[in-house]
Design a protein around this motif. Sequence first.
Motif, PDB file in Angstrom:
ATOM      1  N   LEU A 186     -66.381   6.741  -4.932  1.00  0.00           N
ATOM      2  CA  LEU A 186     -65.206   7.595  -5.040  1.00  0.00           C
ATOM      3  C   LEU A 186     -65.331   8.861  -4.202  1.00  0.00           C
ATOM      4  CD1 LEU A 186     -62.538   8.343  -6.562  1.00  0.00           C
ATOM      5  CD2 LEU A 186     -63.993   9.416  -8.278  1.00  0.00           C
ATOM      6  N   MET A 187     -66.523   9.479  -4.127  1.00  0.00           N
ATOM      7  CA  MET A 187     -66.695  10.773  -3.488  1.00  0.00           C
ATOM      8  C   MET A 187     -67.319  10.675  -2.106  1.00  0.00           C
ATOM      9  SD  MET A 187     -65.342  12.485  -5.858  1.00  0.00           S
ATOM     10  CE  MET A 187     -65.590  14.126  -5.232  1.00  0.00           C
ATOM     11  N   ALA A 188     -67.288   9.526  -1.466  1.00  0.00           N
ATOM     12  CA  ALA A 188     -67.885   9.368  -0.140  1.00  0.00           C
ATOM     13  C   ALA A 188     -67.138  10.227   0.870  1.00  0.00           C
ATOM     14  CB  ALA A 188     -67.838   7.913   0.287  1.00  0.00           C
ATOM     15  N   PRO A 189     -67.822  11.139   1.589  1.00  0.00           N
ATOM     16  CA  PRO A 189     -67.145  11.951   2.601  1.00  0.00           C
ATOM     17  C   PRO A 189     -66.650  11.091   3.759  1.00  0.00           C
ATOM     18  CG  PRO A 189     -69.282  12.869   2.008  1.00  0.00           C
ATOM     19  CD  PRO A 189     -69.228  11.499   1.447  1.00  0.00           C
ATOM     20  N   ALA A 190     -65.760  11.656   4.563  1.00  0.00           N
ATOM     21  CA  ALA A 190     -65.232  10.947   5.725  1.00  0.00           C
ATOM     22  C   ALA A 190     -66.368  10.579   6.674  1.00  0.00           C
ATOM     23  CB  ALA A 190     -64.205  11.816   6.438  1.00  0.00           C
ATOM     24  N   PRO A 191     -66.286   9.423   7.346  1.00  0.00           N
ATOM     25  CA  PRO A 191     -67.341   9.047   8.295  1.00  0.00           C
ATOM     26  C   PRO A 191     -67.607  10.117   9.352  1.00  0.00           C
ATOM     27  CG  PRO A 191     -65.892   7.188   7.879  1.00  0.00           C
ATOM     28  CD  PRO A 191     -65.270   8.375   7.215  1.00  0.00           C
ATOM     29  N   ALA A 250     -68.995  19.970   7.403  1.00  0.00           N
ATOM     30  CA  ALA A 250     -69.509  18.806   6.688  1.00  0.00           C
ATOM     31  C   ALA A 250     -70.301  19.223   5.455  1.00  0.00           C
ATOM     32  CB  ALA A 250     -70.380  17.971   7.631  1.00  0.00           C
ATOM     33  N   GLU A 251     -71.088  20.293   5.578  1.00  0.00           N
ATOM     34  CA  GLU A 251     -71.885  20.741   4.441  1.00  0.00           C
ATOM     35  C   GLU A 251     -70.994  21.223   3.304  1.00  0.00           C
ATOM     36  OE1 GLU A 251     -75.405  21.494   2.309  1.00  0.00           O
ATOM     37  OE2 GLU A 251     -74.867  20.250   4.030  1.00  0.00           O
ATOM     38  N   ALA A 252     -69.875  21.881   3.632  1.00  0.00           N
ATOM     39  CA  ALA A 252     -68.953  22.317   2.580  1.00  0.00           C
ATOM     40  C   ALA A 252     -68.403  21.122   1.820  1.00  0.00           C
ATOM     41  CB  ALA A 252     -67.818  23.128   3.200  1.00  0.00           C
ATOM     42  N   VAL A 253     -68.083  20.045   2.547  1.00  0.00           N
ATOM     43  CA  VAL A 253     -67.566  18.848   1.894  1.00  0.00           C
ATOM     44  C   VAL A 253     -68.642  18.200   1.031  1.00  0.00           C
ATOM     45  CG1 VAL A 253     -66.645  16.541   2.314  1.00  0.00           C
ATOM     46  CG2 VAL A 253     -65.838  18.467   3.680  1.00  0.00           C
ATOM     47  N   TYR A 254     -69.869  18.104   1.560  1.00  0.00           N
ATOM     48  CA  TYR A 254     -70.956  17.487   0.802  1.00  0.00           C
ATOM     49  C   TYR A 254     -71.265  18.269  -0.472  1.00  0.00           C
ATOM     50  CZ  TYR A 254     -72.516  13.736   3.888  1.00  0.00           C
ATOM     51  OH  TYR A 254     -72.613  12.572   4.582  1.00  0.00           O
TER      52      TYR A 254
END
Length: 719
Positions: free
Chosen positions: A375-380, A353-357
């Motif tokens: 647009l850049m909201a990570p997956a729930p 998750a941190e890599a995605v954020y």
Amino acid sequence: MELRVHGVAGAGPSRVLGRPLVHQVAGDRRAGFYRPEDPDATGPGGVVPEAYRWGDLPSGTAGRTLSLVFLLPFMLSNMAVWMRPPGRGSGVPVLCRLLALNLTLVYVLSAAGVALDLFAWRCLGSTGCAAGRGWLGGHPPGPRLAVLALIPVAAIGLVRALSAGTRHPYRSVGPADPAGDRLDSLTGWDRMPVVRRLRAVHVAAGLAVLDLTLLVARGATGVSVATAALSGVAAAVLAAGVALLCATGRLTRASRRTDRLARALCAVAGGLTVVTLAIVALDPAPWPRSAGLPGYDRLVAGLFLTEMALVVGLGTLVLWGHAGRARRPVLRRGLGAPVVGAVAAGLAAALSAEAVYLTAYVLMPGPLPVRPAELMAPAPAYQWAVLSFIVTTTAATVIGGVSTLVTMRRRRRAAAGLVARDFPAAPPRAAGRLRRVERIITRARFTEQLGPLAAAYACLAPVGLAAAVLGAAGVEPVPFAERHLGLPAGIVLAGLAAGSYATAAVVVALVVGGLFAYRTAGFRRYVGVLWDLGTFWPRAAHPFAPPSYAERAVPELADRIGHLTGRHAGVVLTGHSHGSVLLATTVLRLPPEVNRRVALLTHGSPLNRLYARLFPAYLGGDVLRAVGDRVGWRWVNLWRDTDFVGGWVLSGHRTGEPPTVPGPGGRVDRRLRDPEDLLPPAGHTVPPPVVGHWPGESDERFAAAVRELAARLRAADRS
């Protein structure tokens, strides 16, 4: 002969031997055997001293140490399979292998989320974000996805390369089978047969999940015959990999057919990936319009849900299988397997998750994790993973702090009783020294709280399961908290920010800790305990875990001991800390004719205090008694109450007390008073130091034990 094996800190051979000038007589730069330069130098009892230095095997270079840090979740998942409870059931090893595979898939999907979802789909599909991003910004989604899919493929190759280890000439007679009971039942320490198969399965499954990610997105506007067929092949590859992991006997037994099957599976997955990339890049059908890569959120949520279900299932299986043994200590019931599995799963989810954020922040700057744009909201699922990490980490920290405070009085009272018995007539001017020794013993006895802390942490697993369920349902944290919990959005966003920063802090701490552990022997003495615990065991669950240093050290020690016993009347094996574990393991694999000329001296040994508790199926009390039987009970274990790692092995009695076990096992353990005295002896200006876990080769009591064991070996040789 006396063969000394050092512990965690990796002391140099000159320090281990107590001689300034030494030379190497066998081995290489990473591990080898050393003797004093003076050929007439002898140790206690006239023995010829020799030292085995293995400290560079777990780490070695700074780059190697850092690679071990990034492989930490994989290492923990590999530890879990060795922490199973006693018994011959294969359920726990199978679940551990499936959990390890799930961690690999989470890793691949996080790389796909960065490269495909955030960059190829969201960023390059937006005019504001794609500006100045190069030629890919002007192409349709297909070519963008096909080209950037090479990043997850490279990520698989990266962890494969980091975990490859180095070649060495030592090979065992067969694979290490974690389905067998006891350490002495393992047929060998050779990593290659099992690791090759596991590696092929994990690479194939990782490529298959990447292919499914692309194919699901491609089929969002309508499933074609090609995408349906390729999706079926990818699902079949995953199913075949899972089936092979579940077939414990086939996986661990030497079989050319199984080797061919694993290689074929990997080859099919590789070919499937090439075809999938071509279809994605060349298919002229229109792509759907959506904020994120179609289907990606569901894949991530499904993996996280499967991950937590495996952790809960592992804990349920362990507790159900040992429900009638409630009197046994918690860790000796095998609870370490689900606890360490939960830590590995939580850490892997948080790092993903941190890599995605962080990628979202780099592509579109703004405060983390508050979304700079929809647009850049990570997956729930990633949002819930961050929240779950901060909740469980905070709860575990609070539990640890409360446990420390609650048990402090009991531990302090026990320490005061020990010090009072050791120094019954202490003068008044030694009061400060007495209090310092009491504090050291109080801190050292906190190791006994590992069991209750593990049980408390296991109770936090439902938090991760609940978060995974909500993520799988597509529920976002902010509206859920506002609607069902009555919490304002600001609190949830603050929690997400705290989780993101905490995860980043963990990564920084691991990197800094790895560098300090490499450069500073004193620091490595503390950090290296966990590292050497994890890298001692062969890779039987996760092929991308760091290689086991015991795969070389154990057969190398066995060969050297066999050589020395052929030239001398006997060999006294002296091992400190993890060196004692290496020697105990080596003794179990020596032939009887060699063991008849061997004696064992251990000090600062974690054999019972850590290994027997954390790995009850492989180093329990019956295995430790087998070690004593192999050496004819020519075994002495020296231990101190001030030691936070080592302790007694078979009988925890004090001087003057009867042993707690009958027979020769009761004569193995000998407690050393530490410090030797409270006040400086005549002619000295400072009192004797508190040794704790430091090696004690210079202690006269250590020398007396060496003389005793050497005399017993000479007597056995004459008879």
